[in-house]
Design a protein around this motif. Structure first.
Motif, PDB file in Angstrom:
ATOM      1  N   SER A   1      -2.489   3.073  -4.462  1.00 50.41           N
ATOM      2  CA  SER A   1      -3.046   4.068  -3.545  1.00 50.41           C
ATOM      3  C   SER A   1      -4.491   3.754  -3.195  1.00 50.41           C
TER       4      SER A   1
ATOM      5  N   ILE B   1      -4.276   0.140  -0.947  1.00 53.50           N
ATOM      6  CA  ILE B   1      -3.271  -0.206   0.061  1.00 53.50           C
ATOM      7  C   ILE B   1      -3.854  -0.270   1.464  1.00 53.50           C
ATOM      8  N   ASN B   2      -4.857   0.556   1.762  1.00 54.82           N
ATOM      9  CA  ASN B   2      -5.445   0.544   3.093  1.00 54.82           C
ATOM     10  C   ASN B   2      -6.507  -0.534   3.270  1.00 54.82           C
TER      11      ASN B   2
ATOM     12  N   GLY C   1      -3.720  -4.037   1.117  1.00 54.33           N
ATOM     13  CA  GLY C   1      -2.262  -3.981   1.088  1.00 54.33           C
ATOM     14  C   GLY C   1      -1.731  -3.528  -0.248  1.00 54.33           C
TER      15      GLY C   1
ATOM     16  N   VAL D   1       8.338  -2.958  -2.466  1.00 50.64           N
ATOM     17  CA  VAL D   1       7.063  -3.112  -1.744  1.00 50.64           C
ATOM     18  C   VAL D   1       7.327  -3.393  -0.270  1.00 50.64           C
TER      19      VAL D   1
ATOM     20  N   THR E   1       8.848  -0.221   1.604  1.00 49.47           N
ATOM     21  CA  THR E   1       8.019   0.974   1.767  1.00 49.47           C
ATOM     22  C   THR E   1       6.627   0.703   2.318  1.00 49.47           C
ATOM     23  N   ALA E   2       6.119  -0.527   2.157  1.00 49.55           N
ATOM     24  CA  ALA E   2       4.738  -0.795   2.557  1.00 49.55           C
ATOM     25  C   ALA E   2       4.592  -1.852   3.642  1.00 49.55           C
TER      26      ALA E   2
ATOM     27  N   ARG F   1       9.128   1.052   8.734  1.00 47.31           N
ATOM     28  CA  ARG F   1       9.131   1.985   7.594  1.00 47.31           C
ATOM     29  C   ARG F   1       8.771   3.402   8.010  1.00 47.31           C
TER      30      ARG F   1
ATOM     31  N   GLY G   1       6.127   4.967   4.629  1.00 47.94           N
ATOM     32  CA  GLY G   1       4.941   4.284   4.110  1.00 47.94           C
ATOM     33  C   GLY G   1       4.029   5.193   3.316  1.00 47.94           C
TER      34      GLY G   1
ATOM     35  N   ALA H   1       4.789   4.881  -0.356  1.00 45.41           N
ATOM     36  CA  ALA H   1       4.850   3.521  -0.898  1.00 45.41           C
ATOM     37  C   ALA H   1       4.221   3.417  -2.289  1.00 45.41           C
ATOM     38  N   PRO H   2       2.991   3.903  -2.505  1.00 45.26           N
ATOM     39  CA  PRO H   2       2.418   3.784  -3.858  1.00 45.26           C
ATOM     40  C   PRO H   2       3.262   4.459  -4.926  1.00 45.26           C
TER      41      PRO H   2
END
Length: 255
Positions: free
Chosen positions: A74, A77-78, A81, A158, A161-162, A167, A171, A174-175
């Protein structure tokens, strides 16, 4: 981001975004390994057993890893990734989602994050990191297959979802999904080989604790599993990307 294979993309090696992403991978891997390995040491302190052999210990270890990875992914990811795992990075590299240079940056950051986490745990707990090992009677080849299968499931999750361009709102979880699949796999593989699924997670504690037994399976297995998942999802699940052709713009009255 579209699939595109490259050694290095324009200005990537020194671009501030690459540095930020690399730092994010370092910090997130540190967070994950500190909490994951720390849970093993904490249980050892409570029960005097560093193996985590009881059912309650196994559940606690799985939960600690799931929550820590949820938080680590989390948090990054932004920015990067949210790989937090050399096997995930390898799968995305083979899938054409990142360049070779970016992958190398991530691998270095992930390994350093794991080493720093293990060093700090050794300092604050005065306990030798546990790391991973294959349980008696299992054998390295069975452990290798376990690591391949478990990491395949992780990297496939992964991708689904990411990374998958379709997705959509999936998304946002995802975490959570990534953390849950790791926790679930630990419940399956923990008693047999520890269920690493992550070369960085295995390397830092092995180096600081100087426990190198069976270490090769925690590299070979996850990298094979990550590669298989990345290639399968990329070329069998994600639709073939059709290049866009340039057309003359429509006249205003044609809209």
């Amino acid at each position: 981001m579209p699939r595109r294979y490259a050694f290095v993309r324009a200005d990537e090696a020194t671009h501030p975004d690459s540095i930020r992403a690399t730092l994010a991978e370092f910090i997130s891997t540190f967070i994950f390994v500190f909490a994951g390995e720390g849970s093993l040491l904490a249980l050892g302190k409570i029960y005097g057993d560093l193996g985590g052999n009881s059912a309650s210990e196994l559940v606690a270890i799985a939960l600690a890893h799931a929550l820590a990875l949820f938080a680590a992914v989390s948090a990054s990811i932004n920015v990067s990734g949210g790989h937090v795992n050399p096997a995930v990075t390898f799968g995305t590299l083979l899938g054409g989602r990142i360049s070779v240079v970016r992958a190398i940056y991530y691998w270095i950051a992930q390994l350093l994050g794991s080493i720093v986490a293990a060093l700090l745990l050794r300092l604050v707990t005065n306990m030798r990191p546990v790391g991973f090992y294959v349980s008696h009677g299992v054998g390295e080849w069975r452990g290798l297959i376990l690591e391949i299968v478990m990491t395949f499931g992780l990297v496939y999750t992964v991708y689904a979802t990411a990374i998958d361009p379709k997705r959509g709102s999936l998304g946002t979880i995802a975490p959570l999904a990534i953390g849950l699949i790791v926790g679930a796999n630990i419940l399956v593989g923990g008693p047999f080989d520890g269920a690493s699924m992550n070369p960085a997670r295995a390397f830092g504690p092995a180096l600081v604790g100087w426990r190198w037994g069976n270490q090769w399976i925690y590299w070979v297995g996850p990298l094979i599993g990550g590669a298989l998942a990345g290639l399968m999802y990329e070329y069998m699940v994600i639709p073939t990307e059709v290049p866009h052709h340039t057309h003359q713009p429509l006249a205003p009255e044609d809209y």
